[in-house]
Design a protein around this motif. Structure first.
Motif, short mmCIF file in Angstrom:
data_model
loop_
_atom_site.label_atom_id
_atom_site.label_comp_id
_atom_site.label_asym_id
_atom_site.label_seq_id
_atom_site.Cartn_x
_atom_site.Cartn_y
_atom_site.Cartn_z
N GLY A 74 37.37 42.61 36.43
CA GLY A 74 36.72 41.76 37.42
C GLY A 74 35.77 42.53 38.32
O GLY A 74 35.56 43.73 38.16
N SER A 75 35.22 41.80 39.28
CA SER A 75 34.22 42.37 40.19
C SER A 75 34.56 42.04 41.63
O SER A 75 35.16 41.01 41.93
CB SER A 75 32.83 41.81 39.87
N LEU A 76 34.14 42.92 42.50
CA LEU A 76 34.20 42.70 43.93
C LEU A 76 32.96 43.31 44.56
O LEU A 76 32.41 44.28 44.05
CB LEU A 76 35.44 43.34 44.56
N VAL A 126 42.17 41.54 42.29
CA VAL A 126 41.36 41.11 41.16
C VAL A 126 41.98 41.65 39.87
O VAL A 126 42.64 42.69 39.88
CB VAL A 126 39.90 41.60 41.33
N GLN A 127 41.79 40.93 38.79
CA GLN A 127 42.28 41.40 37.50
C GLN A 127 41.36 42.48 36.94
O GLN A 127 40.17 42.53 37.26
CB GLN A 127 42.37 40.24 36.52
N VAL A 131 43.63 46.18 41.88
CA VAL A 131 43.24 45.73 40.54
C VAL A 131 44.49 45.67 39.68
O VAL A 131 45.17 46.68 39.47
CB VAL A 131 42.21 46.68 39.92
#
Length: 118
Positions: free
Chosen positions: A15-17, A11-12, A116
């Motif tokens: 962002g979220s996970l 993810v950049q 990330v």
């Protein structure tokens, strides 16, 4: 008893996970549930924990960005990660204190990679 962690990925920054950890097997009850992480070349560190009653604690460096929750009915624990930073890159592990017919023991999941990018 087995713990299966999932939800990691690339993810950049910003962002979220949402990580999930599913416990299966002959489980009587699950006490504390925790998330740890281990970055390359570093020791594994505790990130978050939640008691059977739902009381949560979070590592100071991720407070305000990460949240831990659990679903007792389905033996699940979650780690919602928002505002991700490159320094959050690590393998994330769940650990649970589980009571079975054999007694109470700690169990670890296999880990899920979170990367990330900046």
């Amino acid at each position: 008893v087995q713990l299966q962690a999932s939800g990691g990925g690339l993810v950049q920054a910003g962002g979220s996970l949402r990580l999930s950890c599913a416990a299966s097997g002959s489980i009587n009850s699950i006490n504390a549930m925790h998330w740890y992480r281990q970055a390359p070349g570093k020791q594994r560190e505790w990130v978050a924990g939640i008691t059977s009653g739902g009381s949560a604690t979070i590592l100071d460096s991720v407070k305000g960005r990460f949240a831990v929750s659990r679903d007792n009915a389905n033996n699940m624990v979650y780690l919602q990660m928002n505002g991700l930073k490159p320094e959050d890159t690590a393998v994330y592990y769940c650990k649970e204190t589980i009571a079975t017919a054999r007694g109470v023991n700690d169990y670890w999941g296999q880990g899920t990679q979170v990367t990330v990018s900046s």
